[in-house]
Design an enzyme around this catalytic site. Structure first.
Site: not given
Ligand code: G6P
Length: 611
Positions: A488, A27, A2, A507, A74, A491, A484, A100-101, A606
């Site tokens: 990616k 956000r 948010c 396995h 969000w 996501e 990772e 926000n929260g 984010k």
């Molecule tokens: C969210 C984001 C990810 C990020 C994760 C941890 O899920 O979408 O891209 O890796 O949070 O965030 P941070 O700011 O703690 O690295």
């Protein structure tokens, strides 16, 4: 998550707020809204969807007035529809709030209000809080006092901004758990979730602390105080980045821009720190904990998402260079299982945003148990950066694309240096240190060589854009890279993807392999290269399609894989840094080809400031 913005000053508030919301949209983008205090009424425009929809359908920037608030959401409580969008107002529509929260005890407060005869339009916890503030205002006749009194009863997290027709020359903000920055201009104030919404107005900011509030007035005066009404004296700081750091700069998406920024951001991560001739590194932010690092019995790394993957690489690095046992924990799991930690332990929190709720809770738990906590954080002044005992900033600059790219490679840059630093104090020979430092220094040039291959990677992406599943396999240092790479792709393209240690394939995942299953191997020349080559053969024998990330000039891999993306050789421990870049590009081009919104993937945010 948010984004919130508030403006009070001589200019028209709405255009400033809408621009701020666009900056903060990464956000959260389920809905957006604006409230302007116009004479003696509150004028509100809000709507489900992105800020662009709000602009198109509601044109909030045309609402006149010099005090207002805005929000990009969000969703936590209630569907992301128009009614649940912020701002919310109290019963008689004289007080508006963005939030926000999560207010955890909102049902208890709501019950009290329902008993007192109040009704609600939305399903949100936010409306409950603003109605509560409204009720208290009627009793107390003072907005700040009403906000403070209400916040005393609130459990949970909040970053809020409140405005009212009763006090049209005042704006009130408060935070607990959700970030808020107060920008101080010429007789004007802009309050926002982060500095990116402020920088085009002023570089002078105050980062509010938890349980703190700011009360700003049209005459240019302001106070910061605790929610308990004790004055605080926060230093005014200067925003460190430039405006162009948060603009696309000619790239189609922030994500692509951030992928291409990596040679520079990586260099910024070691500039002034690395000492290749001594095979060592200077990390000023760790001097206060150097003795602890020398004697620590183990290190626990805690993080979420991509940062957790960086932590896994960190485990390999620290165990190899510093010979110290390392555990890597999902922050969300760590805090709830009563972890065994004592004063000899070092806990490292890795976070791009420095605001992730689970990571923050994990470090609070660790601190409570007496551990020394070190932060590896990108956002300067963020809560994790402030609450840790010592730390190393990533210096990657603002990362706007929701899928993390440059922050990941910067995390690896900092982790490598950290492992080198701890390694040297625990017996790593200088010659080995020099090799690592020299290899690290050479990374930016090698990154350029990978970025030059973007067209070839795009072609591979186009060939597989319709796949429904992907498997990513790697071993040793490259196992976290497989995780990772898969993350990616998931996501931003919404393709189901799994990352596995290559040898684990037999396995289970091997049952999935057929001609429709693209398998991405990270198969660089290291001590387990031959084994990975055998794993590739096993996939080919079952008609799987192999995309291999291999070292330049590798004929063996070229002979067995369907596609090869070549990366330069480096120190084996630094391979993840280079190998992750083609995987970022692969995911990016696949997502673009599928028409996905790369910078704002569905359901994600984010900075996840709720648990
Ligand atoms: C969210 C984001 C990810 C990020 C994760 C941890 O899920 O979408 O891209 O890796 O949070 O965030 P941070 O700011 O703690 O690295």
């Amino acid at each position: 998550m948010c984004g919130i913005v508030g403006y009070l000053g001589p200019q028209q508030a709405a255009p400033i707020i809408v621009n701020g919301l666009k900056r903060l949209e990464y956000r959260g983008y389920d809905s957006a809204g604006v409230c302007i205090v116009a004479e003696d009424t509150l004028r509100i425009g809000k709507q489900a969807g992105k800020v662009a929809n709000l602009e198109r359908d509601v044109n909030p920037a045309a609402i006149p007035g010099t005090l207002g608030i805005g929000h990009t959401r969000w969703a936590t409580h209630g569907l992301p529809n128009d009614v649940n969008a912020h701002p919310h107002t109290n019963a008689d529509g004289t007080i508006a709030m963005v939030h926000n929260g999560i207010i955890e005890n909102y049902l208890t407060i709501k019950k009290k209000l329902l008993n007192a005869g109040y009704t609600f339009r939305s399903e949100t916890d936010t409306e409950v809080l603003v109605v509560f503030i409204g009720m208290l205002y009627q009793q107390l006749g003072d907005l700040e006092l009403a906000v403070r009194t209400a916040l005393h009863e609130v459990e949970g997290t909040f970053g809020i901004v409140v405005v009212s027709t009763h006090e049209p020359d005042t704006m009130i903000a408060a935070r607990r758990g959700s970030p808020l920055v107060l920008g101080i201009g010429q007789q004007e104030f802009i309050i926002a979730s982060d500095a990116s919404a402020i920088i085009s107005h002023t570089r002078q900011v105050i980062y509010l602390h938890d349980n703190e509030m700011a009360v700003v007035h049209r005459n240019g005066s302001f106070t910061t105080k605790t929610i308990g009404n004790e004055k605080t004296h926060n230093a005014i700081q200067e925003i460190e980045f430039e405006l162009d750091a948060i603009e696309k700069g000619g790239f189609e998406h922030f994500m692509l821009k951030e992928i291409y920024e990596q040679p520079n951001t990586f260099r910024d991560g070691f500039r002034g720190r690395l000492q290749p001739s001594e095979g060592n590194v200077r990390l000023g932010g760790l001097s206060s904990v150097a003795d602890k690092l020398r004697t620590a019995k183990r290190i626990i790394i805690t993080a979420c998402g991509t940062s957790w993957h960086a932590g896994l690489v960190g485990e390999y690095l620290l165990e190899q260079f510093a010979r110290i046992p390392v555990e890597v924990e999902y922050a969300s799991e760590f805090r709830y299982r009563n972890p065994i930690i004592d004063a000899d332990d070092i806990v490292i929190a890795i976070s791009q945003s420095g605001e992730t709720a689970d990571t923050l809770a994990a470090i609070r738990e660790a601190k409570m148990k007496g551990a020394t906590v070190i932060g590896m954080v990108n956002v300067v002044g963020s809560t994790i950066a402030r609450e840790t005992d010592a730390g190393v900033y990533l210096h990657a600059g603002p990362e706007i694309g929701v899928a993390s790219t440059k922050a990941f490679t910067s995390q690896l840059c900092v982790l490598t240096q950290f492992a080198l630093y701890v390694g040297r104090m625990r017996g790593l020979p200088a010659a080995e240190g020099r090799q690592i430092a020299e290899a690290l220094e050479a990374i930016p040039d090698r990154m350029h060589r990978i970025l030059e291959q973007a067209d070839g990677i795009r072609e591979i992406a186009l060939a597989y854009a319709n796949a429904t599943n992907f498997l990513y396999l790697g071993r040793g240092y490259n196992f976290p890279v497989a995780l990772e790479g898969a993350l990616k792709l998931k996501e931003i393209s919404y393709i189901h993807a799994e990352g596995y240690p290559a040898a684990e394939m037999k396995h289970g995942p091997i049952a999935l392999i057929d001609a429709n299953m693209p398998v991405v191997f990270i198969a660089t020349r290291d001590e387990i290269y031959d084994k990975v080559l055998s794993n590739i053969e096993e996939v080919r024998a079952r008609n799987g399609r192999v995309i291999a990330i291999a070292n330049e000039g590798d004929e063996h891999i070229a002979a067995v894989a369907n596609h090869v993306i070549a990366i330069p050789e480096t120190h084996p421990a630094l391979t993840p840094i280079l190998a992750s870049i083609p995987l970022q590009l692969l995911a990016y081009y696949i997502a673009v080809e599928r028409g996905c919104n790369v910078d704002m993937p569905r359901n994600l945010a984010k900075s996840v400031t709720v648990e």
